[in-house]
Design a protein around this motif. Structure first.
Motif, mmCIF file in Angstrom:
data_model
loop_
_atom_site.group_PDB
_atom_site.id
_atom_site.type_symbol
_atom_site.label_atom_id
_atom_site.label_comp_id
_atom_site.label_asym_id
_atom_site.label_seq_id
_atom_site.Cartn_x
_atom_site.Cartn_y
_atom_site.Cartn_z
ATOM 1 N N TYR A 144 -6.825 2.851 8.012
ATOM 2 C CA TYR A 144 -7.591 3.624 7.456
ATOM 3 C C TYR A 144 -7.090 3.853 5.998
ATOM 4 C CZ TYR A 144 -10.722 4.711 11.081
ATOM 5 O OH TYR A 144 -11.474 4.612 12.400
ATOM 6 N N PRO A 145 -5.877 4.123 5.699
ATOM 7 C CA PRO A 145 -5.655 4.120 4.250
ATOM 8 C C PRO A 145 -5.741 2.977 3.559
ATOM 9 C CG PRO A 145 -3.924 5.017 5.651
ATOM 10 C CD PRO A 145 -4.644 4.375 6.655
ATOM 11 N N LEU A 185 -8.073 0.584 3.824
ATOM 12 C CA LEU A 185 -9.534 0.802 3.505
ATOM 13 C C LEU A 185 -9.842 1.718 2.314
ATOM 14 C CD1 LEU A 185 -11.239 0.981 7.072
ATOM 15 C CD2 LEU A 185 -11.217 -1.020 5.469
ATOM 16 N N ARG A 186 -9.329 2.747 2.351
ATOM 17 C CA ARG A 186 -9.637 3.736 1.232
ATOM 18 C C ARG A 186 -9.125 3.087 0.032
ATOM 19 N NH1 ARG A 186 -11.155 8.904 1.215
ATOM 20 N NH2 ARG A 186 -11.970 8.847 3.314
ATOM 21 N N ARG A 187 -7.992 2.612 0.060
ATOM 22 C CA ARG A 187 -7.203 1.842 -1.020
ATOM 23 C C ARG A 187 -8.063 0.896 -1.654
ATOM 24 N NH1 ARG A 187 -2.253 2.601 0.683
ATOM 25 N NH2 ARG A 187 -2.135 0.269 1.569
ATOM 26 N N LYS A 239 -11.130 2.096 -3.367
ATOM 27 C CA LYS A 239 -10.564 2.758 -4.812
ATOM 28 C C LYS A 239 -10.405 1.604 -5.927
ATOM 29 C CE LYS A 239 -7.711 6.394 -6.460
ATOM 30 N NZ LYS A 239 -6.289 6.973 -6.231
ATOM 31 N N TYR A 298 -17.596 0.346 6.059
ATOM 32 C CA TYR A 298 -17.341 -0.541 4.621
ATOM 33 C C TYR A 298 -17.877 -1.635 4.662
ATOM 34 C CZ TYR A 298 -13.665 3.343 4.341
ATOM 35 O OH TYR A 298 -12.920 4.570 4.196
ATOM 36 N N GLU A 357 -13.212 11.304 8.476
ATOM 37 C CA GLU A 357 -13.156 10.023 8.868
ATOM 38 C C GLU A 357 -11.919 10.008 9.836
ATOM 39 O OE1 GLU A 357 -11.789 7.336 5.651
ATOM 40 O OE2 GLU A 357 -12.717 5.471 6.883
ATOM 41 N N LYS A 379 0.954 7.175 3.314
ATOM 42 C CA LYS A 379 0.172 5.930 3.339
ATOM 43 C C LYS A 379 -1.410 5.862 2.529
ATOM 44 C CE LYS A 379 1.759 3.974 7.438
ATOM 45 N NZ LYS A 379 1.441 3.724 8.809
ATOM 46 N N TYR A 380 -1.893 7.390 2.768
ATOM 47 C CA TYR A 380 -3.041 7.659 1.883
ATOM 48 C C TYR A 380 -2.774 7.759 0.499
ATOM 49 C CZ TYR A 380 -6.556 8.169 5.455
ATOM 50 O OH TYR A 380 -7.582 7.813 6.657
#
Lengths: 114, 325
Positions: free
Chosen positions: A54-55, A57-59, A62, A81, B26, B62-63
């Motif tokens: 999940y993190p 994907l977000r990176r 970005k 996504y 999410e 991690k985020y």
């Protein structure tokens, strides 16, 4: 032996970390939401923890490699996504590089075997 | 379920405000998917799922959550060094003024001692706060534009002429702090020491003790600029054109502040000459009195000229060292 296992585990973790990005990009020509991607990858033998995916994907979003969209039509809203144009070119280039690495590594490992 | 809300909150509270809601939604979706796969929402399943997702702090990390430190590893060593110097200098200054007060008034030693403890505590707290704030700002400022590196940016092997001696910068810091302590905590001791039969009897202060508080912002400003200047020197470590320019700017500003303070008659003890004339050696008719009176009245201008000269020399020598091959 325990010690050896531990070291191998750590090195494998590092090895995987680098490959996950390519793996994720490879599966996103069709839109996927996070958890469907986890199952998709795991069906193909790549285990990724959701807490890592999940993190990631977000990176990637970005960085402009992925586009995302909330789908609120289903029972629960999900964020889908999809590869962006930039993501596609990055993925193609990465694939070429990856194949080179595989070829070189094969050569190295074969030489070790003989 | 409450446990899920608490978990999501524990993750998102560590994230930048702008991303919280999106990530929370999410995450919730993910947890529901994971529960569904396990066959529905039961207490046991919820616990398993959250356990699998792991420590919320790690997940937030991690985020790419916000920075969780004030002063990063790059600056930490210098920070500790400066902090030590400042605290030691403060203690020395306050200790010295305690000793002088005790010599003047030995019977009040207990009062002086408590006074010293109070000054020590408040000075240490201030010193700690300012040094920390300064470095925290430097840490955040220094972050921008730090991508990659060029061979030309490799620090040269220290050249003896350009290298800033640690001792010099440290002396500067100690001196600044001592001046601060004397002006703020011990201004009544900063003056002419009057001895009576070989014993310290009283002090005629140079400064106007009643009015000192109105000058404190300037004094803090001057000392703060001085400390900033020394810290920049410590961090950069050698004379460069950039450093020489910083030095120039800081010197000009602090010279300006000093001029405001020094040239204001309110800053100085208005009854200094009167108090001096009470002494046997310096009665108003004596020759010595005339001389001292001249110095006292003309002295402020000269003092400023001297400080200005020293500042100019310091500034120019910075540029000379920076351009020297």
């Amino acid at each position: 032996m325990n010690d050896v296992n531990e070291i191998v585990d750590k090195l494998l973790q590092e090895l995987r970390r680098g490959t996950i990005t390519i793996g994720v990009l490879s599966q996103l020509e069709e839109p996927q939401y996070g958890y469907s991607l986890v199952s998709l990858l795991s069906d193909k033998g790549i285990q990724v923890e959701p807490g890592t995916l999940y993190p990631l994907l977000r990176r990637l979003e970005k960085q402009g490699l992925l586009e995302s969209k909330w789908d609120t039509n289903e029972a629960r809203p999900r964020k889908y996504y999809l590869l962006s144009e930039k993501g596609k070119s990055v993925y193609e280039l990465l694939t070429v590089e990856w194949k080179k690495i595989v070829t070189s590594m094969d050569v190295l490992l074969k030489r070790e075997e003989t | 379920m409450e446990m899920i809300d608490r978990y999501v909150y524990a993750v998102t509270r560590r994230l930048p405000e702008s991303q919280r809601e999106d990530i929370a939604q999410e995450l919730r979706g993910l947890i529901e998917d994971m529960l569904e796969e396990r066959g529905g929402v039961t207490k046991q399943h919820v616990e398993d799922v959250l356990q699998e997702l792991g420590n919320p702090a790690d997940l937030a990390d991690k985020y790419g959550g916000t920075k969780r430190y004030l002063i990063g590893p790059n600056l930490f060593d210098t920070y500790m060094q400066v902090m030590k110097i400042v605290l030691i200098a403060l203690s020395i200054g306050i200790g010295v003024s305690f000793i002088i007060e005790t010599i003047i008034n030995p019977q009040d030693i207990l009062k002086h001692f408590t006074g010293m403890l109070i000054s020590l505590f408040s000075a240490a707290a201030q010193g700690f706060a300012w040094v920390t704030i300064g470095f925290a700002v430097a840490d955040r400022k220094g972050e921008t534009g730090k991508k990659g590196w060029k061979i030309s940016e490799l620090p040269p092997i220290p050249d003896h002429n350009k290298q800033i001696k640690r001792g010099e910068a440290i002396t500067g810091i100690v001196f600044s702090v001592l001046v601060l302590v004397f002006i703020i905590f011990s201004n009544h001791l900063f003056g002419v020491l009057v001895f009576d039969d070989g014993k310290l009897n009283k002090v005629i202060p140079f400064l106007n003790i009643e009015n000192i508080s109105q000058f404190l912002p300037y004094v803090y400003g001057i000392i703060g600029l001085g400390l900033l200047n020394e810290c920049i020197k410590l961090i950069i470590g050698k004379w460069t054109v950039k450093l020489a320019i910083y030095n120039l700017i800081l010197n000009i500003v602090s010279l300006g502040l000093m001029a405001i303070v020094i040239l204001n008659p309110e800053f100085w003890n208005p009854t200094f000459m009167h108090e001096l004339s009470q002494l046997d050696e310096l009665s108003p008719q004596s020759e010595g009195y005339e001389v001292v009176n001249k110095i006292w009245n003309g002295g402020r201008g000269s003092l400023l000229v001297i400080i200005a000269l020293v500042t100019i020399i310091d500034t120019i020598s910075g540029f000379v060292k920076a351009y020297k091959k």
